[in-house]
Design an enzyme around this catalytic site. Structure first.
Site, PDB file in Angstrom:
ATOM      1  CD  GLU A 120      -4.070   3.444  10.808  1.00  0.00           C
ATOM      2  OE1 GLU A 120      -3.552   3.998  11.964  1.00  0.00           O
ATOM      3  OE2 GLU A 120      -4.158   3.258  10.052  1.00  0.00           O
TER       4      GLU A 120
ATOM      5  CG  ASP B  83      -0.585   0.579   2.479  1.00  0.00           C
ATOM      6  OD1 ASP B  83      -0.449   1.303   3.278  1.00  0.00           O
ATOM      7  OD2 ASP B  83      -0.453  -1.442   2.915  1.00  0.00           O
TER       8      ASP B  83
END
Length: 276
Positions: A170, A78
């Site tokens: 997150e 990523d």
């Protein structure tokens, strides 16, 4: 002429020196020591809170060199603007543990107003060079779920063969209950799912999933787990992707890049992609 008078001279009195108190000097030193230690403690706490705690699974300095899990053949990365200008010609021939790079997931948006400056270039190049590509949205605690979902849909246009949209989450606001937080996350997921008619992928780290996204409703979504420097995933539930290190290195990319594996075959990965 006027008579002059002599100024009076002042006699200087001897200045008495004050005796330094032994105990007072010692107390000052102790106070300075305590103050210094307090400042150091605050610095350490701030550093941990803002840089280590929220993304502890990323903290390479605490764990050392990356480990590569055995038994998986479908590898990917990523990327975002942090990788800078990628040399796609070199990256095209990159191998991870003897296996070719199969998929690339690219940061697209953050919050309700930030577009990754390299997204469009990376997104187009990933397809042009033959990778299965995906796009992820980075969740912000400063914008509503609805605003973030519509901003993502405005900026990102996935096509047939692309991976389902990804929500990278997150952080949870401190002033919001877990139930309210889960409702907000589901709002984003439902809005985006209505657009593409696929279940979005949820990316988060192992402990965050357990603590905040453990409700059964989230088991319906493909899970991309971030769990570094371990030989195997400790999460007991089902998962599709595993981000196992942030210290990967590949030709064509300067510095480090996140390495991921897919939990299945290449055929399964293509089936997971958006179909028309």
């Amino acid at each position: 002429m006027a008579a002059t008078t002599k100024p009076k001279t002042r006699t200087k009195r001897p200045v008495k020196k004050r005796k330094k108190s032994f105990f007072k000097g010692k107390q000052n030193k102790i106070a300075w020591l305590i103050g210094g230690l307090g400042i150091v403690a605050i610095y350490i706490w701030v550093f941990y809170y803002f840089f280590v705690g929220p993304t502890g699974f990323r903290w390479r300095a605490l764990y050392g060199d990356p480990k590569y899990p055995d038994g998986y053949e479908i590898h990917g990365i990523d990327i975002s603007h942090y990788q800078g200008n990628i040399d796609w010609e070199k990256l095209q021939h990159a191998m991870i543990e003897g296996c070719p790079l199969r998929f690339i997931i690219i940061k697209s948006t953050e919050g309700a107003s930030k577009l990754d400056e390299k997204f469009y270039d990376n997104f187009e190049n990933a397809r042009d060079y033959g990778y299965i590509r995906g796009a992820y949205h980075f969740w912000s605690t400063r914008s509503s779920a609805r605003e973030q979902a519509y901003f993502f849909l405005k900026k990102v246009h996935l096509k047939e063969g692309d991976l389902p949209p990804v929500l990278d989450i997150e952080h949870k606001p401190a002033n919001v209950s877990i139930e309210e937080f889960q409702t907000d996350v589901l709002t984003w997921l439902h809005i985006v799912e209505d657009k593409y008619h696929v279940k979005p992928i949820i990316y988060t780290y192992y402990k965050f999933k357990q603590q905040y996204l453990s409700a059964p409703v989230f088991d319906d979504y493909p899970y991309w787990i971030a769990h570094y420097y371990v030989d195997k995933v400790e999460y007991k539930g089902a998962w599709k992707f595993w981000q196992h290190t942030d210290a990967g290195q590949l030709p064509g990319i300067k510095g480090y890049v996140d390495f991921n594996i897919y939990n299945g075959s290449y055929y399964d990965l293509k089936k997971l992609a958006i179909q028309r």
